[in-house]
Design a protein around this motif. Structure first.
Motif, PDB file in Angstrom:
ATOM      1  N   LEU A 135      15.617  87.811  91.073  1.00 49.83           N
ATOM      2  CA  LEU A 135      14.694  86.827  90.500  1.00 49.83           C
ATOM      3  C   LEU A 135      15.292  85.432  90.595  1.00 49.83           C
ATOM      4  N   PHE A 136      16.584  85.347  90.334  1.00 46.85           N
ATOM      5  CA  PHE A 136      17.241  84.036  90.417  1.00 46.85           C
ATOM      6  C   PHE A 136      17.172  83.502  91.846  1.00 46.85           C
ATOM      7  N   GLU A 144      19.386  89.073  89.516  1.00 46.94           N
ATOM      8  CA  GLU A 144      19.937  88.286  90.632  1.00 46.94           C
ATOM      9  C   GLU A 144      18.837  87.973  91.652  1.00 46.94           C
ATOM     10  N   PRO A 190      20.966  93.583  89.962  1.00 43.84           N
ATOM     11  CA  PRO A 190      20.226  93.062  91.096  1.00 43.84           C
ATOM     12  C   PRO A 190      18.832  92.535  90.770  1.00 43.84           C
ATOM     13  N   VAL A 191      18.188  93.036  89.721  1.00 38.27           N
ATOM     14  CA  VAL A 191      16.841  92.534  89.438  1.00 38.27           C
ATOM     15  C   VAL A 191      16.905  91.076  88.995  1.00 38.27           C
ATOM     16  N   PHE A 203      21.807  92.133  83.990  1.00 36.12           N
ATOM     17  CA  PHE A 203      20.888  93.185  84.397  1.00 36.12           C
ATOM     18  C   PHE A 203      20.987  93.538  85.864  1.00 36.12           C
TER      19      PHE A 203
END
Ligand code: HEM
Lengths: 256, 548
Positions: free
Chosen positions: A229-230, A227, A224-225, A222
């Motif tokens: 969040l991670f 990434e 950048p979102v 998905f």
């Protein structure tokens, strides 16, 4: 002169009629009309409440005249039909009919009016497609709703373009052909068979559970979102845990 | 640890080891001994949150090191080539050299993919670190005099990091980042009067042209990192000059710093920490994909994808645009005012400026001329903490709006409903957060006061002879008592009577009135719980003596 020609034509026509495999054609026809009858029976029970007694449509479902066997095969094969709960969109779910029944339903709807037929296996074989070209076509025609690699995307008011991971090639083909619900249709005049195959090859290369992910876990693809969040959970979490650990290391020195 | 003086003695003995000879040689020319003497005994206090800055520093170094490696292979050009590298699903596709070289880095350069992923993960974590670090400084009031300038340096680093990230994210010229540049172009075009000129200047003509990637490259690898490096050094110099703040405690006052000396203890720890940070980031980069440009395709202005978001630190600007209704006015003369972009374009720097200037606002309210070297506990300044939480809430709502399509599809919600929730939430939730936070802080203060006066709840229940049950409260130690009461509590600003002693109306500057109102909000009765006095403590502990 003309007379001779006419006689010759009549003769060949007669000859053809005499030698043609009439048995087979008739058997085919019989099987076909049997399937249509069976399909009609299934239709009456499972579909007519919404789509009308003979597919003419009603307040609860659109007319099925002319949608073609491909639409039925797609809708019932992916479990979207029969619709269970009216909502923003008919979701894919485990299918309610066997393959044979689906073919019968398709035959029946096909008999109501001409529409796209279920494609031959050769039409959607990803091995014959060019993934690179398919990628370009996908980004031009599909990515605005389905995302770069077909991870799916939101449309207005709770409608959505579903993720295309692990959708069977035949359904990808039929979706393009028939344009289910809010998806536009891409008939062969817009997207010829070869291009459809290319698109299927692209999805097969990048969005199945077997597609390689050279960078490691894909985080759902998905972008950048996920990434971000991670980074905000596992990433900074691990680093802060280290700071706490290091901070605690010197507590002893302080006490002494 | 008298390392600073030892060398001189040993030179006198005449048989110094090689290292010392080098040091002596350098001292003769650079004066390093006196520098070292001044700085080696600098103290760095221990608290995990004081290491957040280190996370920033180390990830910055990691980003720089990996960035240099990427520059060796990256081709900052928008010239067209046909891809012939080893990633099959792209073979034969026409693309820019920038994109092709990024694919080469990913698949044909040894270690390239790992380094790319380290670079990008480190960049994300760098900004996460900056953010957390900034919040730590904010919520402990560590920005107060004399550290306002350093606060601004840090803030500038954040802003520059955002733009370094934006330019770096754009370099590979993939479809995702190209959409980002297009977005930026649209925002620039929405600026009245000068927008078109700026756009033409920046892109060297019509969008996309051939200039933007080479220009972004220079900005990304030279200009911004150069300025940032300078600012980082300045930031560190000021930290050494001001010394670090520390939390109050016995022996830890506003006039000293208690902790480990910079050398060798702290340096050894920091060095170890650097490798730990490097290790964690490398582990993440080796196992988790970031920005898989190879499946995104090259940028083409006629293509677009859903779920196209910027990296997280610009998510709030994305959210602002997604929240804002697409209002547009055509004013006489045929000019268009595009509020859908113009308003976000104003609120975006507005949000950043609000937090950047907060320290100056607070010092205007308090007019406090003293230096502050004690890091306050957030609960002891409920109004500031409330403002901070309000800001974070607004930021969070913007972030939420920036990902509205993903929340919609994953939680089966309507994207319209999410957008409306965010539109309203942007105005309402920060206010709610402010008051809730203040309440919580006051509750915590009350609990602290309780603990000081009545001791800690021990969990032991005692039955009294007449059958009553009481919980035994253990008195706190002297140290704990000190720590819980060390914070100072200011009095709100008094404007004085409206009339002077002769009954004549005293003119009061209206600005002063506003200031008094804020001062009351910070230090008035509803804004802090008066901490227990020595007398109260004595009275209660002596009065209760027979109980325990
Ligand atoms: C001196 C410092 C830096 C150098 C020399 C450098 C160099 C580069 C180069 C050559 C690229 C393009 C190659 C690629 O696409 O992978 C790149 C990409 C990138 N840079 Fe940097 N960079 C530096 C600092 C930063 C900083 C401080 C940030 C963020 C705060 C940052 C964020 C990025 C991002 C997000 C990308 C995109 C990477 C990707 O494609 O996945 N860089 N950098």
């Amino acid at each position: 002169m003309f007379v001779v020609l006419l006689i010759a034509l009549a003769a060949t026509g007669g000859l053809y009629a005499a030698f043609a495999p009439a048995e087979e054609a008739q058997a085919d026809n019989r099987a076909q009309s049997l399937a249509i009858d069976e399909g009609e029976a299934l239709y009456r029970v499972g579909c007519s409440s919404c789509h009308g007694r003979s597919g003419e449509g009603g307040s609860d479902g659109p007319s099925l005249v002319g949608v073609g066997p491909a639409a039925v095969h797609f809708q019932v094969g992916t479990g979207r039909m029969p619709l269970q709960n009216p909502g923003a969109q008919a979701p894919a779910k485990p299918r309610a009919y066997t393959q044979a029944e689906i073919d019968q339903l398709a035959a029946y709807i096909g008999s109501l009016g001409p529409g796209p037929a279920v494609p031959e296996a050769s039409a959607y074989d990803p091995a014959d497609g060019d993934a690179a070209r398919g990628g370009e076509l996908f980004r031009t025609n599909c990515a605005q709703c389905h995302n770069f690699t077909g991870q799916g995307g939101a449309l207005t008011h709770g409608k959505y373009a579903p993720g295309l991971d692990d959708v069977e090639p035949i359904f990808i083909y039929e979706a393009m052909l028939t344009g289910p619900q809010n998806m536009p249709s891409f008939p062969d005049t817009v997207l010829p068979e070869q291009e459809k195959r290319d698109i299927i090859a692209w999805l097969n290369a990048v969005n199945t559970s077997e597609s390689p992910s050279p960078g490691g876990f894909s985080l759902g693809g998905f972008g950048p979102v996920s990434e971000g969040l991670f980074a905000w959970t596992f990433g900074i979490g691990a680093l802060v845990a280290l700071t706490v650990w290091i901070g605690a290391r010197s507590a002893k020195a302080r006490k002494s | 640890m008298s390392t600073a003086t030892e060398p001189r003695k040993s030179t006198a003995r005449g048989k110094a080891p090689a290292g010392e000879k080098v040091a002596d040689w350098a001292d003769g020319r650079l004066g390093i001994y006196s520098l070292a003497k001044a700085n080696m005994r600098k103290i760095f206090p221990d608290h995990w949150s004081f290491l957040l800055g280190e996370i920033c520093l180390f990830s910055f170094i990691i980003v720089m090191l990996t960035g240099v490696y990427l520059t060796l292979f990256f081709v900052p050009s928008m010239g067209h080539v046909e891809y012939t590298g080893s990633f099959e699903p792209m073979q034969g596709v026409m693309m820019s050299e920038a994109y092709a070289s990024t694919l080469d880095i990913s698949f044909d350069v040894r270690g390239g993919l790992l380094v790319r992923q380290i670079h990008h993960w480190a960049a994300l974590l760098f900004v996460v670190g900056i953010f957390m670090h900034m919040m730590r400084v904010f919520f402990t009031g560590a920005f107060r005099k004399p550290r306002e300038i350093n606060w601004l340096f840090g803030f500038l680093l954040l802003v520059l990091a955002l733009f370094t990230g934006l330019t770096g994210y754009s370099l590979p010229d993939d479809l995702l980042s190209g959409v980002g540049i297009r977005f930026m172009e649209g925002a620039i075009l929405a600026v009245p009067v000068v927008g078109t000129y700026i756009q033409m200047f920046l892109f060297g003509g019509e969008f996309p042209g051939y200039d933007i990637i080479p220009r972004f490259f220079v900005v990304h690898v030279l200009l911004l990192p150069g300025i940032m490096l300078g600012l980082v050094v300045a930031h560190l110099i000021l930290i050494v000059y001001h010394k670090h703040t520390h939390y109050a405690g016995p022996g830890r006052t506003n006039d000293n710093v208690v902790g480990m000396p910079l050398l060798p203890v702290y340096m050894a720890k920091a060095g170890g920490f650097f490798f730990l940070v490097f290790g964690v980031i490398t582990l993440i980069a080796a196992t988790v994909t970031i920005n898989p440009v190879w499946v995104l395709g090259p940028y083409r202005p006629d293509q677009i994808s859903t779920n196209a978001q910027p990296d997280w630190y610009l998510g709030f600007s994305e959210g602002l645009v997604r929240m804002m209704p697409g209002w547009e006015w055509v004013i006489p003369g045929g000019y268009t005012l595009n509020f859908g972009l113009l308003v976000p374009l104003i609120v975006f720097p507005g949000l950043l400026t609000a937090i950047a200037l907060y320290p100056f606002f607070e010092s205007w309210v308090t007019k406090d001329p003293r230096e502050h070297h004690i890091a306050e506990r957030p609960r002891n300044n409920p109004t500031r903490t409330g403002f901070g939480m309000a800001w974070l809430t607004a930021f969070g709502v913007c972030m939420l709006a920036g990902g509205n399509d993903l929340w919609a599809i994953h939680f089966h919600l309507s994207i319209n409903a999410i957008t409306w929730f965010c539109r309203i939430g942007f105005f309402v939730l920060p206010v709610v957060a402010f008051f809730v936070t203040r309440r919580i802080c006051l509750g915590l203060q009350r609990r602290d006061a309780e603990k000081v006066l009545h001791g800690r709840e021990s969990g032991i229940i005692k039955r009294l002879p007449h059958g009553e049950f009481v919980e035994v409260h253990e008195p706190l130690s002297q140290e704990q008592l000190y720590t819980l009461t060390a914070h100072e509590q200011q009095k709100p600003l008094e404007l004085g009577p409206d009339t002077d002693k002769n009954g004549v109306r005293r003119p009061v500057n209206p600005l002063e009135r506003v200031r008094a109102r804020f001062s009351k909000a910070y230090f008035g009765e509803q804004a802090q719980i008066t901490k227990p006095t020595r007398e109260e403590y004595k009275e209660i502990t002596e009065g209760h003596g027979d109980h325990h």
